[in-house]
Design a protein around this motif. Structure first.
Motif, PDB file in Angstrom:
ATOM      1  N   LEU A 149     -30.407  28.074 -28.476  1.00 39.59           N
ATOM      2  CA  LEU A 149     -29.762  28.570 -27.391  1.00 39.59           C
ATOM      3  C   LEU A 149     -30.718  29.113 -26.018  1.00 39.59           C
ATOM      4  N   LEU A 150     -31.761  29.600 -26.596  1.00 40.36           N
ATOM      5  CA  LEU A 150     -32.641  30.259 -25.588  1.00 40.36           C
ATOM      6  C   LEU A 150     -33.495  28.918 -24.966  1.00 40.36           C
ATOM      7  N   ASP A 168     -32.339  25.532 -24.833  1.00 36.50           N
ATOM      8  CA  ASP A 168     -31.363  25.099 -23.821  1.00 36.50           C
ATOM      9  C   ASP A 168     -31.327  25.787 -22.452  1.00 36.50           C
ATOM     10  N   GLY A 169     -31.163  27.297 -22.587  1.00 34.50           N
ATOM     11  CA  GLY A 169     -31.300  28.033 -21.590  1.00 34.50           C
ATOM     12  C   GLY A 169     -32.381  27.860 -20.511  1.00 34.50           C
ATOM     13  N   ALA A 170     -33.473  27.686 -21.314  1.00 30.12           N
ATOM     14  CA  ALA A 170     -34.912  27.618 -20.395  1.00 30.12           C
ATOM     15  C   ALA A 170     -34.871  26.183 -19.813  1.00 30.12           C
ATOM     16  N   SER A 194     -32.175  24.461 -18.753  1.00 35.49           N
ATOM     17  CA  SER A 194     -31.245  24.462 -17.908  1.00 35.49           C
ATOM     18  C   SER A 194     -31.962  25.220 -16.602  1.00 35.49           C
ATOM     19  N   ILE A 195     -32.476  26.245 -16.778  1.00 34.21           N
ATOM     20  CA  ILE A 195     -32.992  26.944 -15.441  1.00 34.21           C
ATOM     21  C   ILE A 195     -34.017  26.108 -14.986  1.00 34.21           C
ATOM     22  N   LEU A 241     -27.065  22.412 -16.000  1.00 39.45           N
ATOM     23  CA  LEU A 241     -26.749  22.786 -17.629  1.00 39.45           C
ATOM     24  C   LEU A 241     -27.014  21.694 -18.629  1.00 39.45           C
ATOM     25  N   VAL A 268     -27.616  20.977 -22.794  1.00 38.82           N
ATOM     26  CA  VAL A 268     -27.246  21.264 -24.141  1.00 38.82           C
ATOM     27  C   VAL A 268     -27.964  20.241 -24.939  1.00 38.82           C
TER      28      VAL A 268
END
Length: 106
Positions: free
Chosen positions: A20-21, A23-25, A27-28, A33, A35
């Motif tokens: 999750l972290l 994918d978040g990094a 995405s940013i 977005l 995944v």
């Protein structure tokens, strides 16, 4: 046995959180977005053995199991799959609750 189930649950929750972290990094950084699907993660972990999964399922189990069910299951985000399966294993491996308020003497 309960210890092993709980330990696997903790590992899956931790792995889901790491994905999750990540994918978040990603995405940013990409401003979109992103995944990671479960199939992509399994391909990275298992390599060529993952490619042998489809013929094995179709030959040994049932051809209809691969196409509608496992194809959609492999498109689930890795973080969601890891977190949900880990939480389910933690719930299954939890010690039984003490039953308070039940009269045991007759």
């Amino acid at each position: 046995m309960r210890f092993l189930v709980r330990m696997l649950g903790y590992v899956l929750v931790a792995g889901g959180f790491v994905v999750l972290l990540t994918d978040g990094a990603r995405s940013i950084a990409d401003s979109v977005l992103r995944v990671t699907p479960l199939g992509e993660t399994l391909l990275a972990l298992l390599g060529e053995r993952f490619r042998l999964l489809q013929p094995a399922v179709e030959r040994n189990l049932h051809p209809m199991l691969w196409d509608p069910l496992l194809i959609h299951l492999l498109q689930v985000p890795t973080a969601a799959a890891g977190l949900l399966l880990g939480i389910a294993l933690l719930w299954l491996g939890a010690p039984p609750r003490p039953e308070i308020g039940i009269v045991t003497r007759r």
